[in-house]
Write a protein that holds these residues in place. Structure first.
Motif, PDB file in Angstrom:
ATOM      1  N   GLU A 123      28.813  11.394  31.498  1.00 13.07           N
ATOM      2  CA  GLU A 123      28.438  12.142  32.695  1.00 13.07           C
ATOM      3  C   GLU A 123      28.728  13.622  32.508  1.00 13.07           C
ATOM      4  N   LYS A 124      27.877  14.460  33.093  1.00 14.03           N
ATOM      5  CA  LYS A 124      28.111  15.900  33.151  1.00 14.03           C
ATOM      6  C   LYS A 124      28.250  16.292  34.616  1.00 14.03           C
ATOM      7  N   ALA A 125      29.227  17.130  34.901  1.00 16.17           N
ATOM      8  CA  ALA A 125      29.487  17.466  36.302  1.00 16.17           C
ATOM      9  C   ALA A 125      30.152  18.826  36.400  1.00 16.17           C
ATOM     10  N   ILE A 126      30.060  19.402  37.612  1.00 14.28           N
ATOM     11  CA  ILE A 126      30.828  20.595  37.959  1.00 14.28           C
ATOM     12  C   ILE A 126      31.876  20.153  38.968  1.00 14.28           C
ATOM     13  N   ILE A 127      33.129  20.473  38.692  1.00 13.85           N
ATOM     14  CA  ILE A 127      34.233  20.087  39.574  1.00 13.85           C
ATOM     15  C   ILE A 127      34.813  21.354  40.188  1.00 13.85           C
ATOM     16  N   PHE A 128      34.718  21.466  41.500  1.00 13.79           N
ATOM     17  CA  PHE A 128      35.203  22.634  42.240  1.00 13.79           C
ATOM     18  C   PHE A 128      36.642  22.353  42.672  1.00 13.79           C
ATOM     19  N   VAL A 129      37.566  23.205  42.224  1.00 13.25           N
ATOM     20  CA  VAL A 129      38.989  22.963  42.466  1.00 13.25           C
ATOM     21  C   VAL A 129      39.605  24.180  43.143  1.00 13.25           C
ATOM     22  N   SER A 130      40.211  23.968  44.312  1.00  9.45           N
ATOM     23  CA  SER A 130      40.876  25.057  45.026  1.00  9.45           C
ATOM     24  C   SER A 130      42.284  25.260  44.480  1.00  9.45           C
ATOM     25  N   SER A 131      42.914  26.344  44.879  1.00  7.33           N
ATOM     26  CA  SER A 131      44.207  26.743  44.312  1.00  7.33           C
ATOM     27  C   SER A 131      45.292  25.679  44.511  1.00  7.33           C
ATOM     28  N   ALA A 132      45.216  24.917  45.614  1.00  8.53           N
ATOM     29  CA  ALA A 132      46.245  23.908  45.881  1.00  8.53           C
ATOM     30  C   ALA A 132      46.280  22.827  44.810  1.00  8.53           C
ATOM     31  N   TYR A 133      45.194  22.658  44.075  1.00  8.29           N
ATOM     32  CA  TYR A 133      45.099  21.620  43.046  1.00  8.29           C
ATOM     33  C   TYR A 133      45.071  22.207  41.639  1.00  8.29           C
ATOM     34  N   LEU A 134      45.409  23.488  41.501  1.00 11.94           N
ATOM     35  CA  LEU A 134      45.458  24.140  40.195  1.00 11.94           C
ATOM     36  C   LEU A 134      46.907  24.164  39.713  1.00 11.94           C
ATOM     37  N   THR A 135      47.320  23.094  39.085  1.00 13.55           N
ATOM     38  CA  THR A 135      48.682  23.001  38.566  1.00 13.55           C
ATOM     39  C   THR A 135      48.705  23.481  37.115  1.00 13.55           C
ATOM     40  N   LYS A 136      49.862  23.978  36.690  1.00  9.13           N
ATOM     41  CA  LYS A 136      49.996  24.487  35.327  1.00  9.13           C
ATOM     42  C   LYS A 136      49.863  23.356  34.315  1.00  9.13           C
ATOM     43  N   SER A 137      49.244  23.662  33.179  1.00 13.99           N
ATOM     44  CA  SER A 137      49.008  22.657  32.148  1.00 13.99           C
ATOM     45  C   SER A 137      48.793  23.373  30.827  1.00 13.99           C
ATOM     46  N   SER A 138      48.720  22.576  29.743  1.00 17.73           N
ATOM     47  CA  SER A 138      48.444  23.170  28.437  1.00 17.73           C
ATOM     48  C   SER A 138      47.030  23.721  28.381  1.00 17.73           C
ATOM     49  N   LEU A 139      46.117  23.171  29.170  1.00 19.28           N
ATOM     50  CA  LEU A 139      44.750  23.693  29.203  1.00 19.28           C
ATOM     51  C   LEU A 139      44.699  25.041  29.908  1.00 19.28           C
ATOM     52  N   MET A 140      45.461  25.189  30.997  1.00 18.40           N
ATOM     53  CA  MET A 140      45.468  26.427  31.782  1.00 18.40           C
ATOM     54  C   MET A 140      46.905  26.811  32.123  1.00 18.40           C
ATOM     55  N   PRO A 141      47.602  27.452  31.196  1.00 24.06           N
ATOM     56  CA  PRO A 141      48.997  27.825  31.477  1.00 24.06           C
ATOM     57  C   PRO A 141      49.131  28.972  32.476  1.00 24.06           C
ATOM     58  N   GLN A 142      48.091  29.814  32.604  1.00 24.90           N
ATOM     59  CA  GLN A 142      48.143  30.957  33.514  1.00 24.90           C
ATOM     60  C   GLN A 142      47.248  30.700  34.727  1.00 24.90           C
ATOM     61  N   LEU A 143      47.846  30.797  35.937  1.00 26.28           N
ATOM     62  CA  LEU A 143      47.087  30.515  37.158  1.00 26.28           C
ATOM     63  C   LEU A 143      47.135  31.667  38.150  1.00 26.28           C
ATOM     64  N   GLU A 144      47.834  32.754  37.810  1.00 22.95           N
ATOM     65  CA  GLU A 144      48.009  33.848  38.750  1.00 22.95           C
ATOM     66  C   GLU A 144      46.653  34.417  39.183  1.00 22.95           C
ATOM     67  N   GLY A 145      46.520  34.592  40.496  1.00 19.82           N
ATOM     68  CA  GLY A 145      45.326  35.225  41.051  1.00 19.82           C
ATOM     69  C   GLY A 145      44.120  34.320  41.164  1.00 19.82           C
ATOM     70  N   LEU A 146      44.245  33.042  40.811  1.00 20.73           N
ATOM     71  CA  LEU A 146      43.104  32.131  40.875  1.00 20.73           C
ATOM     72  C   LEU A 146      43.098  31.404  42.218  1.00 20.73           C
ATOM     73  N   GLU A 147      42.061  31.654  43.016  1.00 21.12           N
ATOM     74  CA  GLU A 147      41.927  30.962  44.304  1.00 21.12           C
ATOM     75  C   GLU A 147      41.093  29.695  44.176  1.00 21.12           C
ATOM     76  N   GLU A 148      40.185  29.718  43.217  1.00 20.70           N
ATOM     77  CA  GLU A 148      39.295  28.570  43.043  1.00 20.70           C
ATOM     78  C   GLU A 148      38.702  28.633  41.638  1.00 20.70           C
ATOM     79  N   VAL A 149      38.566  27.462  41.004  1.00 20.94           N
ATOM     80  CA  VAL A 149      37.991  27.391  39.655  1.00 20.94           C
ATOM     81  C   VAL A 149      36.902  26.320  39.649  1.00 20.94           C
TER      82      VAL A 149
END
Length: 630
Positions: A228-254
């Motif tokens: 499957e191919k998809a776009i997943i809209f994620v708000s800041s409340a669900y943007l937890t730090k991880s090895s994929l995205m260690p920096q989250l400062e200033g991100l409201e939505e990804v």
């Protein structure tokens, strides 16, 4: 001219479909619209003829102006906004009434101006959203809306913090979950279009549940199928730090763009990380419908290894069994419990690696000579195929009873091996099948009734062995409801009452045995003697527990449950004694010399058994709790 329901003989209209609370609320709000309260003018036409519907996510820019043209709020960067479009899910997101009524009228790419009176935007009575600080909510305003996109949305998080758009459908319906291993291509952009994870050829590998990707992305991928191919809209409340995205400062939505290349099914069979099944080669069919969930004849190749430094192989069917696969019937305790639990969740052709703790491997099963006690093992298992149990449809009554005897005899063997849950599952299987069996005459009815009573008594005995005395009593009642003078049922129920400490009820059952059948007097007398001993033990324990309770002077406090023999408190002593009593009662009933007629209900070879001798086992539906994983 209007007609009532009696005119013309026509059919009554179908009853109106009951509206959901959300629909009722929308209709209630819609009544607030009056002529001129919501006006729309098109600035730029959109494309196509599709408009947003309930359940669609709409993505849009919004600029709010006073009637004098002064901008009071905007998402656009050129008007002082952050450049981040708004997202709403129609029918789910909270929004002002003018938006709820206006968005469904727009085409993709359209720009429109909506003029709204205060009661249609933030000054609405009971408005579900609050106005921004300093917002002129009591003024008539103009809302310029650009409909960037809309599509059917998969709401992943109830608060709409994670929403998915399917770009390309996947294959099958199985979706990953913890602790599945994922291979996916992932790119990401901020809500205003800035790339933060660039596109690259190689895929990203991670395990669900290990916080290797942001929580919202993990949740979204958990709804995806293979390819499957998809776009997943994620708000800041669900943007937890991880090895994929260690920096989250200033991100409201990804916005994550994901292609789910593959996932490996990994199952924590016990939920504590001790028994793990990891699929390494996919099988054929759909999981779990094409798995041998029901008791079946299974054919597998397997290699067993010790989880030591050398990974010593202690058995390999391809080397130690003349290259022949292992064949066994599931549900009969013929292989270690951990082995069978995992094979039941395999597809034909699948290969899996199973790591198993000792208590689900060989510590409770005949242990190979080269497997030490307490050994953790690993099995490499390939399910070659399986045969489903025989369908009773179309069988004669005699054939049905013969098949029932085969399953019952398997249950009896399991009982004697101490596998009470498995044995009970066999008896329950036959009892479920008996719901569809209808004897044709009195002779068949008698055979059928006796067989069913025998099965119920065996189930009651299993419950008794498992310490579930109340369920044992309930099962005996099923026999006694049909035949109040069934001696074996009275004995089994009386014993369960005794083990529960309900001595009066136990005494009534044992005494009734003598009344209804004089030949049962020796067994009933022995049971009454045992009952008297149990009562004396209970009285002695009670005296010891309450000793000194009333010896104190007025005003002093006495405690119940002082230490008894062995330094244990009364509660602990009681629990230990109950367990011992249960074992003693069960062993008495097991005794082949003292009470053979009241032990496990075996099939005696009568006319039916002589005419239709048992030939081979058939297999019953899954009944073991630990195997009911899904």
């Amino acid at each position: 001219m209007a007609h009532d329901a009696g005119d013309g003989g026509g059919e009554l209209p179908p009853p109106a479909k009951k509206k959901s609370p959300a629909e009722e609320e929308a209709e209630k709000r819609r009544k607030k619209l009056t002529p001129g309260s919501l006006m729309k003018s098109i600035i730029r036409s959109g494309s196509g003829d599709a408009t947003p519907a309930e359940g669609d996510q709409v993505i849009l820019h919004c600029t709010t102006r006073t009637m004098d043209g002064i901008i009071v709020n905007s998402t656009r960067r050129e008007h002082g906004g952050k450049g981040i479009p708004l997202r709403f899910v129609l029918g789910k997101s909270k929004m002002i009434l003018g938006f709820a009524e206006g968005f469904p009228t727009m085409l993709k790419g359209e720009i429109a101006m909506f003029k709204m009176q205060p009661k249609i935007h933030y000054a609405e009575d009971d408005c579900p959203v609050a106005a921004p600080d300093g917002f002129p909510k009591d003024d008539e305003l103009q809302f310029e809306i650009e409909m960037l996109d809309f599509f059917k949305a998969k709401v992943v998080a109830e608060d709409l913090g994670v929403v998915k758009k399917i770009v390309e459908e996947g294959k099958g319906w199985e979706t990953p979950r913890e602790p599945y291993e994922i291979t996916a291509r992932i790119t990401a952009r901020t809500a205003d279009g800035k790339e933060i994870i660039p596109s690259k050829e190689e895929a990203y590998f991670f395990t669900i549940g290990k916080s290797e990707v942001p929580k919202g992305l993990e949740m979204g991928i958990g709804t995806m199928a293979r390819k499957e191919k998809a776009i997943i809209f994620v708000s800041s409340a669900y943007l937890t730090k991880s090895s994929l995205m260690p920096q989250l400062e200033g991100l409201e939505e990804v916005h994550f763009y994901v292609e789910l290349v593959q996932f490996i099914q990994v199952r924590d069979m016990l939920g504590d990380g001790r028994l793990i099944k990891r699929r390494v080669v996919d099988g054929k069919g759909e999981f779990p419908m094409d798995c041998p969930l029901h008791d079946s004849l299974l054919r597998v190749h397997y290699k067993g290894m010790l989880l030591d430094e050398l990974k010593s192989v202690f058995y390999d069917t391809r080397a130690d069994n003349d290259g022949k696969p292992l064949e066994f019937c599931s549900g009969e305790g013929l292989v270690p419990e951990g082995f069978e639990m995992c094979v039941r969740l395999m597809l034909p052709g699948e290969k899996s690696i199973v790591t198993c703790p000792p208590d689900f491997a060989y510590d409770k099963f005949p242990r190979p000579a080269n497997v030490p006690e307490g050994a953790h093992v690993q099995w490499e298992i390939e399910l070659l195929g399986f045969e489903m149990p025989k369908d009773w449809t179309g069988l004669t009554f005699e054939q049905i009873m013969d098949e029932a005897d085969k399953i019952k005899n398997t249950g009896n063997r399991l009982f004697k091996e101490g596998k009470f849950e498995l044995a009970k599952a066999k008896y329950d299987k036959v009892l479920r099948e008996y719901n569809h069996v209808h004897p044709h005459d009195d002779e068949e009815g008698k055979i059928f009734a006796n067989s069913r009573s025998s099965l119920h008594l065996n189930v009651a005995f299993c419950y008794q062995k498992m310490g579930e005395y109340r369920k044992s009593i309930e099962t005996c009642n099923k026999v006694l409801d049909a035949n109040p003078v069934h001696v074996k049922a009275l004995y089994r129920r009386g014993t369960s009452f005794m083990l529960l400490g309900e001595f009066d009820d136990a005494k009534n059952d044992f005494e009734k045995m003598i009344t209804v059948d004089k030949s049962s007097e020796p067994d009933a007398t022995a049971a009454l003697l045992k009952l008297k001993q149990k009562e004396q033990e209970a009285e002695k324990k009670a005296r010891k527990q309450f000793k000194g309770l009333f010896d104190k002077k007025p005003g002093e406090i006495s405690e119940v449950g002082v230490e008894s023999e062995g330094g244990k408190d009364a509660g602990g002593a009681r629990g230990s004694d109950d367990a011992t009593s249960a074992d003693r009662g069960a062993n008495t009933m097991d005794s082949p010399t003292r009470e053979p007629e009241y032990a496990l209900e075996e099939e005696r070879p009568g006319l039916l058994g002589r005419l239709w001798p048992s030939a081979r086992r058939i297999f019953s539906s899954l009944g073991m709790n630990r195997c009911t994983i899904l």
